[in-house]
Write an enzyme that holds these catalytic residues in place. Structure first.
Site, PDB file in Angstrom:
ATOM      1  N   ALA A  33     -11.994 -27.818   0.405  1.00 40.45           N
ATOM      2  CA  ALA A  33     -12.749 -26.849   1.213  1.00 40.45           C
ATOM      3  C   ALA A  33     -11.833 -26.256   2.277  1.00 40.45           C
ATOM      4  O   ALA A  33     -10.611 -26.435   2.231  1.00 40.45           O
ATOM      5  CB  ALA A  33     -13.954 -27.530   1.848  1.00 40.45           C
ATOM      6  N   ASN A  34     -12.388 -25.533   3.231  1.00 34.77           N
ATOM      7  CA  ASN A  34     -11.607 -24.997   4.345  1.00 34.77           C
ATOM      8  C   ASN A  34     -12.493 -24.956   5.589  1.00 34.77           C
ATOM      9  O   ASN A  34     -13.652 -25.328   5.538  1.00 34.77           O
ATOM     10  CB  ASN A  34     -11.030 -23.618   3.991  1.00 34.77           C
ATOM     11  CG  ASN A  34     -12.122 -22.606   3.701  1.00 34.77           C
ATOM     12  OD1 ASN A  34     -12.885 -22.233   4.584  1.00 34.77           O
ATOM     13  ND2 ASN A  34     -12.216 -22.172   2.441  1.00 34.77           N
ATOM     14  N   ARG A  35     -11.941 -24.500   6.700  1.00 34.46           N
ATOM     15  CA  ARG A  35     -12.625 -24.620   7.994  1.00 34.46           C
ATOM     16  C   ARG A  35     -13.618 -23.499   8.286  1.00 34.46           C
ATOM     17  O   ARG A  35     -14.146 -23.418   9.393  1.00 34.46           O
ATOM     18  CB  ARG A  35     -11.595 -24.664   9.133  1.00 34.46           C
ATOM     19  CG  ARG A  35     -10.691 -25.866   9.085  1.00 34.46           C
ATOM     20  CD  ARG A  35      -9.833 -25.939  10.348  1.00 34.46           C
ATOM     21  NE  ARG A  35      -8.765 -26.923  10.190  1.00 34.46           N
ATOM     22  CZ  ARG A  35      -8.942 -28.223  10.314  1.00 34.46           C
ATOM     23  NH1 ARG A  35     -10.150 -28.696  10.598  1.00 34.46           N
ATOM     24  NH2 ARG A  35      -7.930 -29.057  10.132  1.00 34.46           N
ATOM     25  N   SER A  36     -13.877 -22.618   7.336  1.00 38.75           N
ATOM     26  CA  SER A  36     -14.812 -21.522   7.621  1.00 38.75           C
ATOM     27  C   SER A  36     -16.202 -22.059   7.950  1.00 38.75           C
ATOM     28  O   SER A  36     -16.724 -22.927   7.262  1.00 38.75           O
ATOM     29  CB  SER A  36     -14.903 -20.591   6.407  1.00 38.75           C
ATOM     30  OG  SER A  36     -15.962 -19.674   6.586  1.00 38.75           O
ATOM     31  N   ALA A  99     -14.350 -17.248   3.161  1.00 38.76           N
ATOM     32  CA  ALA A  99     -13.034 -17.854   2.986  1.00 38.76           C
ATOM     33  C   ALA A  99     -13.049 -18.524   1.618  1.00 38.76           C
ATOM     34  O   ALA A  99     -13.322 -19.715   1.480  1.00 38.76           O
ATOM     35  CB  ALA A  99     -12.763 -18.861   4.095  1.00 38.76           C
TER      36      ALA A  99
END
Ligand code: CTP
Ligand code: CA
Length: 222
Positions: A33-36, A99
């Protein structure tokens, strides 16, 4: 038309907005995943709806509520996000604020991966489809206005301009995601790139950035 004295320049228009991160499975219990946070994309969806647009929000997994007055479609992976966006077409305008994970695990495991006492597993990755580039490609279903974001940690104006040209979108909202406070934060400081050149906006709340962008989109369709 006006309702309660508020201009509705986008009434009769359909807007698609992508928002949030994607989750790309490694196995049934793990993902990339990512920090969005989805805050910026969700605020844009709400701002477009406030100007009268019918809005389809395609959201990855986020911890915030579906905006009122917007049809929200929940997805996990980039492939699902692309399918949901294509199912929502046609649209007058698309804003890709998500993102999207650039890579997925090429062959996600069907069962939970176990430590076996040997070397850690190596993840083989495959590139995800580019939703913004697909939307921007010429064709009968291309929205009249396609807006992308560019998340950069250096050379903001230069990288974002190259991204706009490469993807073929009309406008790019470039933001510096280096350091702390932007991704997941409450504020955003962006550079808007269009045929008219680059416009630097001051540091604003994500809601204010959404409002300004929606106003600009409203003027485009006026
Ligand atoms: N985007 C997309 N689908 C992808 C990757 C990105 O729709 N598979 C969209 C994002 O929503 C954003 C824009 O493309 O509007 C730019 O995303 P960004 O991550 O900044 O650019 P990339 O083209 O993925 O390049 P890189 O991450 O290598 O800088
Ligand atoms: Ca990317």
């Amino acid at each position: 038309e006006a309702a309660l004295g508020v201009a509705r320049p986008l009434s009769g228009r359909h807007a698609i907005v992508t928002s949030g991160p994607t989750h790309e499975p490694i196995d049934p219990v793990r993902y990339i995943a990512n920090r969005s946070s989805g805050k910026q994309g969700h605020a844009i969806a709400a701002a477009l709806a406030a100007l009268g647009a019918r809005v389809t929000l395609v959201s990855g997994p986020v911890g915030i509520a579906d905006p009122a007055g917007v049809q929200t479609v929940h997805v996990e992976t980039a492939a699902q996000m692309l399918a949901a966006v294509e199912a929502a077409l046609p649209a007058d305008v698309a804003v890709c604020a998500a993102a999207v994970g650039d890579w997925r695990v090429a062959a996600a495991a069907g069962q939970k991966m176990k430590k076996d006492g040997g070397a850690p597993p190596a993840l083989q990755l495959a590139e995800n489809p580019d939703i913004l580039a697909r939307l921007s490609a010429p064709g009968p279903l291309r929205p009249r206005l396609v807006v992308g974001f560019a998340a950069e940690t250096e050379h903001l104006a230069e990288y974002a301009a190259a991204k706009r040209a490469r993807k073929g979108c009309d406008w790019i909202v470039a933001n510096n995601v280096g350091g702390t406070g932007i991704m997941g934060g409450e504020e955003n400081e962006v550079l808007l790139l269009s045929d008219e050149g680059a416009q630097a906006w001051p540091k604003l709340s994500k809601r204010e950035v959404a409002g300004l962008l929606a106003d600009k989109i409203g003027k485009f369709f006026a």
